[in-house]
Design a protein around this motif. Structure first.
Motif, mmCIF file in Angstrom:
data_model
loop_
_atom_site.group_PDB
_atom_site.id
_atom_site.type_symbol
_atom_site.label_atom_id
_atom_site.label_comp_id
_atom_site.label_asym_id
_atom_site.label_seq_id
_atom_site.Cartn_x
_atom_site.Cartn_y
_atom_site.Cartn_z
ATOM 1 N N GLU A 6 0.831 -1.200 0.000
ATOM 2 C CA GLU A 6 0.000 0.000 0.000
ATOM 3 C C GLU A 6 0.869 1.255 0.000
ATOM 4 N N THR A 7 1.955 1.207 0.754
ATOM 5 C CA THR A 7 2.885 2.334 0.768
ATOM 6 C C THR A 7 3.474 2.565 -0.618
ATOM 7 N N SER A 8 3.773 1.482 -1.321
ATOM 8 C CA SER A 8 4.310 1.601 -2.691
ATOM 9 C C SER A 8 3.323 2.315 -3.603
ATOM 10 N N VAL A 9 2.035 2.036 -3.418
ATOM 11 C CA VAL A 9 1.009 2.710 -4.227
ATOM 12 C C VAL A 9 1.007 4.204 -3.919
ATOM 13 N N TRP A 10 1.068 4.527 -2.631
ATOM 14 C CA TRP A 10 1.134 5.940 -2.256
ATOM 15 C C TRP A 10 2.348 6.616 -2.882
ATOM 16 N N LEU A 11 3.493 5.983 -2.787
ATOM 17 C CA LEU A 11 4.716 6.571 -3.340
ATOM 18 C C LEU A 11 4.617 6.736 -4.848
ATOM 19 N N THR A 12 4.001 5.767 -5.510
ATOM 20 C CA THR A 12 3.827 5.867 -6.966
ATOM 21 C C THR A 12 3.029 7.107 -7.328
ATOM 22 N N LEU A 13 1.943 7.353 -6.582
ATOM 23 C CA LEU A 13 1.105 8.518 -6.880
ATOM 24 C C LEU A 13 1.788 9.818 -6.450
ATOM 25 N N LEU A 14 2.470 9.805 -5.313
ATOM 26 C CA LEU A 14 3.162 11.009 -4.865
ATOM 27 C C LEU A 14 4.283 11.403 -5.818
ATOM 28 N N ARG A 15 4.871 10.424 -6.494
ATOM 29 C CA ARG A 15 5.953 10.706 -7.444
ATOM 30 C C ARG A 15 5.443 10.940 -8.868
ATOM 31 N N THR A 16 4.162 10.853 -9.078
ATOM 32 C CA THR A 16 3.632 11.080 -10.425
ATOM 33 C C THR A 16 3.827 12.544 -10.827
ATOM 34 N N PRO A 17 4.548 12.831 -11.903
ATOM 35 C CA PRO A 17 4.821 14.218 -12.296
ATOM 36 C C PRO A 17 3.536 15.019 -12.501
ATOM 37 N N GLY A 18 3.476 16.158 -11.836
ATOM 38 C CA GLY A 18 2.367 17.081 -12.047
ATOM 39 C C GLY A 18 1.065 16.706 -11.371
ATOM 40 N N LEU A 19 1.019 15.600 -10.648
ATOM 41 C CA LEU A 19 -0.257 15.213 -10.035
ATOM 42 C C LEU A 19 -0.578 16.138 -8.863
ATOM 43 N N GLY A 20 0.316 16.216 -7.891
ATOM 44 C CA GLY A 20 0.130 17.144 -6.781
ATOM 45 C C GLY A 20 -0.862 16.659 -5.744
ATOM 46 N N GLY A 21 -0.753 17.261 -4.560
ATOM 47 C CA GLY A 21 -1.599 16.857 -3.450
ATOM 48 C C GLY A 21 -3.072 17.119 -3.678
ATOM 49 N N LYS A 22 -3.406 18.243 -4.297
ATOM 50 C CA LYS A 22 -4.814 18.599 -4.497
ATOM 51 C C LYS A 22 -5.509 17.584 -5.407
ATOM 52 N N ARG A 23 -4.847 17.213 -6.512
ATOM 53 C CA ARG A 23 -5.467 16.258 -7.442
ATOM 54 C C ARG A 23 -5.497 14.853 -6.835
ATOM 55 N N LEU A 24 -4.472 14.499 -6.076
ATOM 56 C CA LEU A 24 -4.470 13.193 -5.429
ATOM 57 C C LEU A 24 -5.600 13.104 -4.415
ATOM 58 N N ARG A 25 -5.815 14.153 -3.648
ATOM 59 C CA ARG A 25 -6.924 14.164 -2.701
ATOM 60 C C ARG A 25 -8.270 14.064 -3.425
ATOM 61 N N SER A 52 -0.316 14.810 -17.999
ATOM 62 C CA SER A 52 0.799 15.094 -18.898
ATOM 63 C C SER A 52 1.398 13.798 -19.442
ATOM 64 N N VAL A 53 2.192 13.936 -20.491
ATOM 65 C CA VAL A 53 2.870 12.776 -21.076
ATOM 66 C C VAL A 53 3.807 12.140 -20.063
ATOM 67 N N SER A 54 4.524 12.979 -19.295
ATOM 68 C CA SER A 54 5.447 12.431 -18.305
ATOM 69 C C SER A 54 4.696 11.671 -17.208
ATOM 70 N N ALA A 55 3.515 12.169 -16.826
ATOM 71 C CA ALA A 55 2.703 11.455 -15.836
ATOM 72 C C ALA A 55 2.207 10.134 -16.405
ATOM 73 N N ARG A 56 1.784 10.152 -17.655
ATOM 74 C CA ARG A 56 1.310 8.912 -18.300
ATOM 75 C C ARG A 56 2.426 7.879 -18.376
ATOM 76 N N ASP A 57 3.629 8.320 -18.752
ATOM 77 C CA ASP A 57 4.757 7.389 -18.861
ATOM 78 C C ASP A 57 5.135 6.818 -17.499
ATOM 79 N N TRP A 58 5.131 7.680 -16.480
ATOM 80 C CA TRP A 58 5.468 7.201 -15.136
ATOM 81 C C TRP A 58 4.440 6.190 -14.630
ATOM 82 N N LEU A 59 3.161 6.496 -14.794
ATOM 83 C CA LEU A 59 2.109 5.599 -14.299
ATOM 84 C C LEU A 59 2.090 4.278 -15.058
#
Length: 378
Positions: A6-25, A52-59
């Motif tokens: 579960e922590t890995s999932v959180w880290l994946t989303l926290l490291r997603t380029p351009g996602l940010g806390g507001k969109r994650l919430r 973004s493209v970078s977010a898509r590639d990371w995810l």
């Protein structure tokens, strides 16, 4: 507490380029707080071109090496990822604009649930300003307040050190990753804070200092604290940003007046003209914060009511008649006891125990002592 996957999932989303806390919430709210469902939703948004493209590639293919390095950091003693879905995420942050989705913590995360006062001011503060910061921080720390600041040079460092020397708790909110200390000259101070207090960051491990990080750090300092005391500040000081953010959160703002010939008094004088409380002694701050601390304790109790039996804010007589409070008082005895010992004796979670202790302390039934110890008053 979440498991590694579960922590890995959180880290994946926290490291997603351009996602940010507001969109994650927003994603979490949409899926009912399920972080794995939030990840699936983010991937759908990315596939639809909404990220973004970078977010898509990371995810599509997260960097496993980087996630593993984050997990290794979190596996170290007293390191924690405190997420907004956790019951002990500081509820006072929910009232601020753009609250963080998660915080990295080194040290005692329970301190984030206790009443805090932010003490901030100029990095280039003079001897008189540093002395005032030390005096106010030490005295208020002895009154049971956690002193929160930003680990900067000048007023911040003086306030942190005074709280430590008084045996109280202190929280340093930093503008780098939790594994980086800025300025580097405060590495020793940061180590002491991690042992006796907590270092907090919303930035991922490895993040270096950047100018834009410090206003974001300031909003967390303001959001965590019941009030903000500005000791010395010029007209262009970042401390004025913290004070403004505190006022926007509905928190108290205090300012110490100074000489009209001192450039570092002008920021405080502007705050006073704009409605901040002019304060000259510690009692003025303590008296105004006690009702706010009671309200925070009651809010925390309500949040934890399904986690463990928690006493609501009440007069001392009602506290003594509450079964959970009475049990805790029996465990305390008449000798000072550490928080860890109380946790072992009671079986309560850290947040539930902190809430009970806060209510009993505010009702004058117990007193806190240096070193994180508690003792019955009567």
């Amino acid at each position: 507490m979440q498991d590694a996957s579960e922590t890995s999932v959180w880290l994946t989303l926290l490291r997603t380029p351009g996602l940010g806390g507001k969109r994650l919430r927003a994603l979490l709210e949409h899926v009912g707080g399920d972080i794995r469902a939030a990840l699936a939703q983010a991937r759908r948004h990315a596939a639809a071109g909404e990220l973004s493209v970078s977010a898509r590639d990371w995810l599509r293919a997260p960097d496993a090496t980087r996630i593993e390095a984050d997990l290794e950091w979190l596996a170290q003693p007293r390191h924690r990822l405190l997420c907004c879905t956790h019951v002990d995420f500081p509820p006072q942050l929910e009232c601020m604009p753009d609250p963080p989705a998660a915080l990295f913590v080194v040290g005692n995360s329970d301190l984030l649930l206790r009443p805090q006062l932010a003490v901030v001011g100029a990095r280039n503060a003079g001897p008189a300003g540093r002395r005032l910061a030390r005096d106010f921080a030490a005295a208020l720390s002895r009154h049971g307040l956690v002193i929160t600041s930003g680990l900067a040079e000048g007023i911040d460092a003086a306030a942190h050190r005074a709280a430590l020397e008084a045996g109280g708790g202190t929280v340093a909110v930093i503008g780098t990753g939790p594994d980086r200390i800025y300025p580097r000259c405060h590495a020793g101070l940061a180590e002491s804070i991690a042992e006796q207090g907590a270092i907090v960051s919303e930035f991922l491990p490895g993040t270096v200092a950047r100018p834009g990080h410090f206003p974001r750090r300031n909003r967390i300092i303001a959001g965590l604290s019941l009030g903000t005391l500005v000791v010395e500040a010029g007209l262009r000081s970042g401390s004025l940003i913290t004070a403004r953010l505190a006022a926007e959160c509905g928190r108290e703002v205090y300012a110490l007046p100074g000489s009209i010939h001192n450039p570092l008094a002008r920021g405080c004088h502007r705050l006073i003209r704009d409605g901040a409380r002019l304060v000259e002694d510690v009692e003025e701050i303590r008296a105004s914060l006690v009702p706010l601390a009671r309200a925070q304790g009651a809010e925390l109790a309500a949040r934890l009511q399904d986690d463990a039996p928690v006493a609501a804010a009440s007069p001392a007589a009602e506290s003594l008649s509450d079964p959970a409070s009475a049990d805790l008082l029996a465990m305390l005895g008449h000798d000072p006891v550490t928080l860890d010992t109380l946790r072992e004796r009671s079986g309560l979670s850290g947040p539930a125990l902190s809430s009970l202790l806060l209510q009993l302390e505010l009702d004058g039934v117990i007193a806190s002592h240096p070193g994180g110890r508690f003792q019955r008053v009567s």
